[in-house]
Write a protein that holds these residues in place. Structure first.
Motif, PDB file in Angstrom:
ATOM      1  N   PHE A  51      48.565  -5.422  72.434  1.00 46.86           N
ATOM      2  CA  PHE A  51      49.682  -5.004  71.588  1.00 46.86           C
ATOM      3  C   PHE A  51      50.956  -4.762  72.377  1.00 46.86           C
ATOM      4  CE2 PHE A  51      45.860  -3.721  69.227  1.00 46.86           C
ATOM      5  CZ  PHE A  51      46.112  -4.355  68.015  1.00 46.86           C
ATOM      6  N   TRP A  52      51.089  -5.455  73.537  1.00 43.23           N
ATOM      7  CA  TRP A  52      52.293  -5.264  74.338  1.00 43.23           C
ATOM      8  C   TRP A  52      53.540  -5.695  73.588  1.00 43.23           C
ATOM      9  CZ3 TRP A  52      55.456  -9.367  75.017  1.00 43.23           C
ATOM     10  CH2 TRP A  52      54.916 -10.640  74.877  1.00 43.23           C
ATOM     11  N   HIS A  53      53.385  -6.677  72.678  1.00 39.43           N
ATOM     12  CA  HIS A  53      54.532  -7.233  71.977  1.00 39.43           C
ATOM     13  C   HIS A  53      55.010  -6.341  70.841  1.00 39.43           C
ATOM     14  CE1 HIS A  53      51.081  -8.166  69.547  1.00 39.43           C
ATOM     15  NE2 HIS A  53      51.846  -8.552  68.557  1.00 39.43           N
ATOM     16  N   MET A  54      54.267  -5.284  70.530  1.00 37.75           N
ATOM     17  CA  MET A  54      54.648  -4.410  69.429  1.00 37.75           C
ATOM     18  C   MET A  54      55.413  -3.203  69.951  1.00 37.75           C
ATOM     19  SD  MET A  54      51.269  -4.423  66.997  1.00 37.75           S
ATOM     20  CE  MET A  54      51.952  -3.060  66.066  1.00 37.75           C
ATOM     21  N   SER A  55      56.612  -3.009  69.429  1.00 39.10           N
ATOM     22  CA  SER A  55      57.398  -1.844  69.804  1.00 39.10           C
ATOM     23  C   SER A  55      56.724  -0.597  69.261  1.00 39.10           C
ATOM     24  CB  SER A  55      58.811  -1.968  69.238  1.00 39.10           C
ATOM     25  OG  SER A  55      59.559  -0.811  69.531  1.00 39.10           O
ATOM     26  N   SER A  56      56.693   0.460  70.065  1.00 37.96           N
ATOM     27  CA  SER A  56      55.998   1.686  69.658  1.00 37.96           C
ATOM     28  C   SER A  56      56.884   2.619  68.852  1.00 37.96           C
ATOM     29  CB  SER A  56      55.473   2.419  70.902  1.00 37.96           C
ATOM     30  OG  SER A  56      56.551   2.777  71.743  1.00 37.96           O
ATOM     31  N   ASN A  57      58.163   2.276  68.662  1.00 35.91           N
ATOM     32  CA  ASN A  57      59.039   3.138  67.864  1.00 35.91           C
ATOM     33  C   ASN A  57      59.858   2.321  66.873  1.00 35.91           C
ATOM     34  OD1 ASN A  57      60.648   1.915  69.817  1.00 35.91           O
ATOM     35  ND2 ASN A  57      62.065   3.629  69.912  1.00 35.91           N
ATOM     36  N   MET A  58      59.241   1.296  66.319  1.00 37.03           N
ATOM     37  CA  MET A  58      59.932   0.422  65.371  1.00 37.03           C
ATOM     38  C   MET A  58      59.515   0.753  63.950  1.00 37.03           C
ATOM     39  SD  MET A  58      59.618  -3.689  64.865  1.00 37.03           S
ATOM     40  CE  MET A  58      58.088  -3.443  63.968  1.00 37.03           C
ATOM     41  N   SER A 264      55.176   3.746  65.092  1.00 39.24           N
ATOM     42  CA  SER A 264      54.913   4.964  65.866  1.00 39.24           C
ATOM     43  C   SER A 264      53.680   5.686  65.341  1.00 39.24           C
ATOM     44  CB  SER A 264      56.127   5.893  65.814  1.00 39.24           C
ATOM     45  OG  SER A 264      57.244   5.301  66.415  1.00 39.24           O
ATOM     46  N   ILE A 265      53.488   5.669  64.032  1.00 41.29           N
ATOM     47  CA  ILE A 265      52.308   6.320  63.453  1.00 41.29           C
ATOM     48  C   ILE A 265      51.043   5.641  63.952  1.00 41.29           C
ATOM     49  CG2 ILE A 265      51.079   6.815  61.307  1.00 41.29           C
ATOM     50  CD1 ILE A 265      53.755   7.153  59.922  1.00 41.29           C
ATOM     51  N   ASP A 266      51.065   4.308  63.971  1.00 44.90           N
ATOM     52  CA  ASP A 266      49.908   3.567  64.498  1.00 44.90           C
ATOM     53  C   ASP A 266      49.688   3.873  65.976  1.00 44.90           C
ATOM     54  OD1 ASP A 266      49.630   2.409  62.019  1.00 44.90           O
ATOM     55  OD2 ASP A 266      50.763   0.610  62.546  1.00 44.90           O
ATOM     56  N   ALA A 267      50.807   3.924  66.743  1.00 44.94           N
ATOM     57  CA  ALA A 267      50.701   4.193  68.178  1.00 44.94           C
ATOM     58  C   ALA A 267      50.134   5.581  68.430  1.00 44.94           C
ATOM     59  CB  ALA A 267      52.069   4.056  68.836  1.00 44.94           C
ATOM     60  N   ILE A 268      50.570   6.575  67.647  1.00 41.09           N
ATOM     61  CA  ILE A 268      50.069   7.944  67.803  1.00 41.09           C
ATOM     62  C   ILE A 268      48.583   8.011  67.467  1.00 41.09           C
ATOM     63  CG2 ILE A 268      50.209  10.286  66.852  1.00 41.09           C
ATOM     64  CD1 ILE A 268      53.234   9.808  66.525  1.00 41.09           C
ATOM     65  N   MET A 269      48.181   7.338  66.407  1.00 36.58           N
ATOM     66  CA  MET A 269      46.763   7.338  66.016  1.00 36.58           C
ATOM     67  C   MET A 269      45.896   6.673  67.077  1.00 36.58           C
ATOM     68  SD  MET A 269      47.089   6.505  61.921  1.00 36.58           S
ATOM     69  CE  MET A 269      45.312   6.483  61.707  1.00 36.58           C
ATOM     70  N   ILE A 270      46.389   5.560  67.635  1.00 38.33           N
ATOM     71  CA  ILE A 270      45.636   4.880  68.694  1.00 38.33           C
ATOM     72  C   ILE A 270      45.532   5.768  69.926  1.00 38.33           C
ATOM     73  CG2 ILE A 270      45.696   2.934  70.308  1.00 38.33           C
ATOM     74  CD1 ILE A 270      46.910   1.264  68.057  1.00 38.33           C
ATOM     75  N   HIS A 271      46.660   6.443  70.268  1.00 36.69           N
ATOM     76  CA  HIS A 271      46.652   7.356  71.422  1.00 36.69           C
ATOM     77  C   HIS A 271      45.652   8.482  71.208  1.00 36.69           C
ATOM     78  CE1 HIS A 271      48.180   9.635  74.830  1.00 36.69           C
ATOM     79  NE2 HIS A 271      48.247  10.686  74.040  1.00 36.69           N
ATOM     80  N   GLN A 272      45.621   9.041  70.012  1.00 33.25           N
ATOM     81  CA  GLN A 272      44.674  10.124  69.723  1.00 33.25           C
ATOM     82  C   GLN A 272      43.237   9.619  69.780  1.00 33.25           C
ATOM     83  OE1 GLN A 272      46.092  11.451  65.889  1.00 33.25           O
ATOM     84  NE2 GLN A 272      47.563  12.893  66.779  1.00 33.25           N
ATOM     85  N   MET A 273      43.029   8.387  69.308  1.00 29.97           N
ATOM     86  CA  MET A 273      41.683   7.820  69.345  1.00 29.97           C
ATOM     87  C   MET A 273      41.202   7.663  70.783  1.00 29.97           C
ATOM     88  SD  MET A 273      40.382   4.103  67.945  1.00 29.97           S
ATOM     89  CE  MET A 273      41.354   3.236  69.199  1.00 29.97           C
ATOM     90  N   PHE A 274      42.083   7.135  71.652  1.00 29.04           N
ATOM     91  CA  PHE A 274      41.694   6.958  73.047  1.00 29.04           C
ATOM     92  C   PHE A 274      41.521   8.305  73.753  1.00 29.04           C
ATOM     93  CE2 PHE A 274      43.384   2.544  72.719  1.00 29.04           C
ATOM     94  CZ  PHE A 274      42.217   1.918  73.092  1.00 29.04           C
ATOM     95  N   ALA A 275      42.325   9.286  73.377  1.00 28.89           N
ATOM     96  CA  ALA A 275      42.165  10.618  73.961  1.00 28.89           C
ATOM     97  C   ALA A 275      40.798  11.185  73.604  1.00 28.89           C
ATOM     98  CB  ALA A 275      43.284  11.544  73.469  1.00 28.89           C
TER      99      ALA A 275
END
Length: 419
Positions: A51-58, A264-275
């Motif tokens: 998901f490098w091509h996806m902006s995390s704050n778009m 950003s919501i998706d990025a936060i959820m993914i971050h929480q999942m990996f945490a």
């Protein structure tokens, strides 16, 4: 010190099986800890590469169709976004930074005898930053402010379009025929392979002039700043719906009227999942490591108990309590340090072998930018490995000290009469 090492080596040789089982529990503990942490990092690195091509704050907004009536308007009314929404949404929401609109059209594109049908999207100059688009090295540039201001007929294509339309020829500077309108190819952007029909990009003003007589836009896209939590982003999305609802006459709670995608919501959820995954792996790994430490403690306790008579003789001939404690501690540290190091090397070795196999598979399959590979670079930070070994050694010191301390507190006469 040499005499102590020789004596410890003699003791270890006499109890090979016990020493091996003790050391194996230590090696297995740190080996499993490294493997688990490496697996967690590998999974995270793989997902990040995908998901490098996806902006995390778009944030992207598309018009939809109302599903409920609103102030006399019937439902099933199509919402239409206009070009003036681009600036109004920025005024309404100070959290928005880079912003712009999209105008989409489906066209026939040809070069010589080669042709294809593609989606063209008119975008602003900031679109490259908003969408996190990467240009292929040495393959031109993206649309800039001059292209926008001068309504230039320029186009940015994909590697797939290059292969179909130009068949190995350099496309930069060549003219593409788009339904009778000639566009100059100025660049090729990196398409990671997730979209089978990636779009071609042209300047927003050019698309507006040629394909947009009604002044409608197909989407709004922008970046945000100052929003850090999922709750803040959800509140921001609700405010967007309220403002857009007043402007375009639809109910703010009508999710079908406009479609809002906040990455950003998706990025936060993914971050929480990996945490959560990492926390679980830490718990399992540390549990295994602690089990190994407990095994060392139990073995050292048995060792000290078996050597109680020996310690009594040592005290009787003048050995100090500290010399006895030091002997046991050094033996415990040697066992934990050596087998811990073996487990560390084994864990790192397995991780590196797995990484080599994965990277070789990626290269042989020619997977662009790691797309579709859910597991990459399963590494463990060196500081974690060092800290783990320090913990093992400290535990070895403690495991030897506690039973040895009890043993030296027994008088020489009681020790020599011990079973």
């Amino acid at each position: 010190m040499t005499d102590i090492i020789q004596e410890i080596w003699s003791t270890i040789r006499k109890n090979k099986l016990r020493t091996f089982l003790t050391g194996f529990s230590v090696s297995w503990g740190i080996f499993l800890l490294i493997i688990l942490l490496a697996s967690g990092n590998g999974l995270q690195n793989g997902m990040t590469a995908n998901f490098w091509h996806m902006s995390s704050n778009m944030v992207k907004i598309w018009p939809g169709t109302t599903s409920v009536p609103y102030h006399g308007y019937q439902k099933n009314r199509k919402i239409k976004l206009k070009t003036d929404d681009i600036e109004k949404i920025k005024i309404d929401h100070p959290e928005i930074t880079l912003h712009g609109g999209e105008i989409s059209t489906f066209r026939n594109v040809s070069y010589g005898k080669n042709f294809g049908s593609y989606t063209l999207i008119g975008v602003p100059a900031d679109y490259m930053k908003i969408e996190k688009i990467k240009m292929l090295p040495g393959k031109g540039r993206f649309i800039n402010d001059i292209d926008i201001s001068e309504h230039r007929k320029v186009i940015v294509i994909t590697p797939r379009a290059e292969s179909i339309l130009f068949r190995g020829n350099d496309p930069i500077g060549k003219l593409l025929n788009v339904d009778g309108v000639l566009y100059t190819v100025i660049g090729i952007y990196d398409n990671p392979g997730y979209n089978d029909s990636p779009p071609l990009y042209i300047p927003f003003t050019t698309a507006q002039k040629l394909y947009n007589p009604s002044n409608e836009i197909n989407a709004l896209t922008f970046n945000t700043e100052g929003l850090y939590t999922k709750q803040e982003h959800e509140a921001f999305t609700d405010r967007i719906r309220q403002k857009m609802g007043k402007r375009h006459q639809f109910e703010a709670t009508d999710k079908n009227a406009i479609w809002v995608w906040d990455t950003s919501i998706d990025a936060i959820m993914i971050h929480q999942m990996f945490a959560g995954i990492k926390l679980f792996m830490w718990i399992v790994g540390l549990g295994t490591l602690i089990a190994g430490i407990v095994g060392v403690s139990n073995i050292m306790l048995i060792t000290v108990r078996e050597r109680t008579k020996e310690f009594g003789i040592r005290k009787a001939i003048g050995a100090t309590p500290w010399s006895i404690i030091k002997l046991v501690i050094i033996e415990s540290v040697i066992i934990t340090a050596i087998f811990g190091y073996v487990g560390m090397l084994a864990g790192i070795g397995v991780s590196e072998i797995a990484n080599h196999i994965i990277e070789t598979s990626i290269q042989s399959a020619d997977i662009n930018s790691g797309g579709g590979v859910p597991f990459r670079n399963p590494d463990v930070p060196l500081n974690i490995v060092i800290i783990s070994n320090i913990i093992l050694i400290a535990a070895g010191i403690l495991a030897g000290y506690i039973p040895a301390r009890k043993a030296v507190n027994v008088t020489a006469i009681e020790a020599m009469h011990a079973d």
